[in-house]
Motif scaffolding. Structure first.
Motif, PDB file in Angstrom:
ATOM      1  N   GLU A  87       3.115  19.068   4.743  1.00 30.19           N
ATOM      2  CA  GLU A  87       3.447  18.807   3.360  1.00 30.19           C
ATOM      3  C   GLU A  87       3.234  17.324   3.041  1.00 30.19           C
ATOM      4  O   GLU A  87       3.413  16.464   3.901  1.00 30.19           O
ATOM      5  N   LYS A  88       2.855  17.031   1.796  1.00 32.13           N
ATOM      6  CA  LYS A  88       2.644  15.643   1.385  1.00 32.13           C
ATOM      7  C   LYS A  88       3.950  14.856   1.481  1.00 32.13           C
ATOM      8  O   LYS A  88       5.015  15.366   1.147  1.00 32.13           O
ATOM      9  N   VAL A  89       3.863  13.619   1.955  1.00 30.74           N
ATOM     10  CA  VAL A  89       5.044  12.759   2.005  1.00 30.74           C
ATOM     11  C   VAL A  89       4.874  11.651   0.972  1.00 30.74           C
ATOM     12  O   VAL A  89       3.836  10.993   0.912  1.00 30.74           O
ATOM     13  N   THR A  90       5.878  11.473   0.103  1.00 29.91           N
ATOM     14  CA  THR A  90       5.810  10.425  -0.916  1.00 29.91           C
ATOM     15  C   THR A  90       6.800   9.311  -0.586  1.00 29.91           C
ATOM     16  O   THR A  90       8.005   9.539  -0.553  1.00 29.91           O
ATOM     17  N   TYR A  91       6.284   8.138  -0.338  1.00 22.20           N
ATOM     18  CA  TYR A  91       7.128   6.972  -0.092  1.00 22.20           C
ATOM     19  C   TYR A  91       7.236   6.151  -1.365  1.00 22.20           C
ATOM     20  O   TYR A  91       6.251   5.995  -2.092  1.00 22.20           O
ATOM     21  N   VAL A  92       8.421   5.617  -1.634  1.00 23.47           N
ATOM     22  CA  VAL A  92       8.619   4.866  -2.877  1.00 23.47           C
ATOM     23  C   VAL A  92       9.202   3.476  -2.600  1.00 23.47           C
ATOM     24  O   VAL A  92       9.758   3.232  -1.531  1.00 23.47           O
ATOM     25  N   LYS A  93       9.075   2.611  -3.601  1.00 27.38           N
ATOM     26  CA  LYS A  93       9.657   1.254  -3.564  1.00 27.38           C
ATOM     27  C   LYS A  93       9.286   0.520  -2.283  1.00 27.38           C
ATOM     28  O   LYS A  93      10.143  -0.082  -1.626  1.00 27.38           O
ATOM     29  N   LEU A  94       8.030   0.566  -1.946  1.00 32.52           N
ATOM     30  CA  LEU A  94       7.597  -0.038  -0.683  1.00 32.52           C
ATOM     31  C   LEU A  94       7.349  -1.543  -0.825  1.00 32.52           C
ATOM     32  O   LEU A  94       7.193  -2.067  -1.918  1.00 32.52           O
ATOM     33  N   ASP A  95       7.344  -2.212   0.325  1.00 31.04           N
ATOM     34  CA  ASP A  95       6.831  -3.573   0.411  1.00 31.04           C
ATOM     35  C   ASP A  95       6.016  -3.642   1.698  1.00 31.04           C
ATOM     36  O   ASP A  95       5.905  -2.638   2.416  1.00 31.04           O
ATOM     37  N   VAL A 113       9.260   8.471   8.025  1.00 30.82           N
ATOM     38  CA  VAL A 113      10.359   7.513   7.852  1.00 30.82           C
ATOM     39  C   VAL A 113      11.178   7.960   6.639  1.00 30.82           C
ATOM     40  O   VAL A 113      10.932   7.554   5.508  1.00 30.82           O
ATOM     41  N   GLU A 114      12.140   8.844   6.914  1.00 26.77           N
ATOM     42  CA  GLU A 114      12.875   9.527   5.839  1.00 26.77           C
ATOM     43  C   GLU A 114      13.491   8.566   4.823  1.00 26.77           C
ATOM     44  O   GLU A 114      13.473   8.821   3.623  1.00 26.77           O
ATOM     45  N   ALA A 120      14.973  10.643  -0.253  1.00 27.47           N
ATOM     46  CA  ALA A 120      16.100   9.813   0.171  1.00 27.47           C
ATOM     47  C   ALA A 120      16.503   8.850  -0.938  1.00 27.47           C
ATOM     48  O   ALA A 120      17.683   8.607  -1.193  1.00 27.47           O
ATOM     49  N   TYR A 121      15.511   8.324  -1.670  1.00 24.41           N
ATOM     50  CA  TYR A 121      15.800   7.341  -2.701  1.00 24.41           C
ATOM     51  C   TYR A 121      16.606   7.951  -3.837  1.00 24.41           C
ATOM     52  O   TYR A 121      17.531   7.354  -4.358  1.00 24.41           O
ATOM     53  N   LYS A 122      16.277   9.181  -4.176  1.00 23.29           N
ATOM     54  CA  LYS A 122      16.951   9.827  -5.309  1.00 23.29           C
ATOM     55  C   LYS A 122      18.399  10.179  -5.019  1.00 23.29           C
ATOM     56  O   LYS A 122      19.211  10.280  -5.927  1.00 23.29           O
ATOM     57  N   THR A 123      18.714  10.385  -3.725  1.00 24.73           N
ATOM     58  CA  THR A 123      20.081  10.798  -3.421  1.00 24.73           C
ATOM     59  C   THR A 123      21.008   9.611  -3.218  1.00 24.73           C
ATOM     60  O   THR A 123      22.208   9.779  -3.099  1.00 24.73           O
TER      61      THR A 123
END
Lengths: 124, 181
Positions: A87-95, A113-114, A120-123
């Motif tokens: 399944e596609k993994v979407t990572y957010v707010k990266l640096d 990297v959960e 993880a960000y939404k919860t």
């Protein structure tokens, strides 16, 4: 000083590899590079992926590409990772630092990297 | 946006999105401290009505949002230094394209730094490896130049400019040129 002759030498070296590369299942790393992504810091994130993939010798396995606005500007810089059969993994707010960690753990180690994923960000 | 090179990355992507096969990005810093940035492409161009609207933040071509900040941000960055942004465009078949000229007074306290222009150029090439990018950065002390058509001639058709090995070479090639000026 770098010269075009040196580039020709790289070409010779790569030509043998091109054939092998085509038949393999590749992982795609897609970085959002629209105005929203760029303003939020997508450029150093993309650089970190390129450097990390190079440094870890993953260039045959991982393709890094760019896309426009994914539609979730508030979560930029956003990176999506597509792997065959997964399944596609979407990572957010990266640096850049998180990107390097994702190269190490996910692309090299196979572990998502959960804590940096959109789920993880939404919860939080 | 905190660097002019980020604005260049953003705006030059409009050129490749417009189907350009050739994009010229030229920077020139005059002795007076005026920095000119021009981006000229041979993409599909814009009609007059579109051209009138592009610096309005509530105009955009994308479907996911109703705002488009790219050109308005560049215009603001130029104007806050006392400079300006000029865009002309043609949709005429055979000679279509858009040319953009932004000027900045680098002596102004409100002028953003150019920033990491090398990353900008590398990322543009990686994102559209089939496009001919001609990049020049002219300073009083010398000139940096990169012509991807020339690189493609050396590499042949089967090796993409987006290949990581080639990307590293391009980055180092530009770094060396910047160190020598």
């Amino acid at each position: 000083m770098k010269s075009l002759a040196e580039l020709a030498a790289i070409r010779e070296k790569m030509q043998s590899k091109v054939v092998i590369r085509e038949g393999m299942g590749t992982t795609r790393v897609v970085v959002g590079m629209a105005t929203c992504g760029i303003a939020a810091g997508a450029r150093p994130v993309l650089n970190a992926f390129v450097e990390g993939v190079n440094a870890n010798g993953l260039t045959d396995k991982v393709a890094i590409t760019q896309t426009g606005c994914i539609g979730i500007c508030q979560y930029e810089p956003v990176v999506e990772i597509y792997e065959d059969g997964k399944e596609k993994v979407t990572y957010v707010k990266l640096d850049a630092q998180k990107a390097a960690e994702i190269v190490e753990k996910h692309l090299k180690g196979g572990q998502v990297v959960e804590e940096y994923t959109i789920g993880a960000y939404k919860t939080v | 946006m905190k660097e002019l090179s980020l604005n260049i990355l953003d705006v030059a992507k409009n050129s490749t999105a417009a189907g350009a096969t050739k994009v010229e990005i030229s920077l020139e810093l005059a002795e007076s401290g005026i920095l000119s940035i021009s981006i000229i492409d041979n993409g599909c161009g814009m009609d007059e009505e579109t051209l009138m609207g592009v610096t309005n933040p509530f105009y955009t071509t994308r479907k996911t949002r109703k705002v488009g900040m790219g050109l308005p941000l560049l215009k603001m960055a130029a104007e806050q230094t006392g400079g300006e942004l000029r865009i002309s465009s043609s949709t005429e078949k055979g000679s279509s394209g858009t040319s953009l000229l932004a000027t900045f007074d680098t002596k102004s306290i409100d002028c953003m730094p150019l920033g990491d222009i090398i990353s900008t150029i590398c990322i543009l090439i990686a994102g559209s490896p089939e496009v001919d990018f001609l990049f020049t950065d002219k300073r009083q002390s010398g000139c940096v130049q990169l012509d991807t058509a020339q690189l493609r001639e050396v590499l042949g058709a089967e090796i993409s400019l987006a290949e990581p090995e080639i990307q590293m070479w391009i980055r180092e090639y530009l770094e060396e040129q910047y160190q020598s000026i």
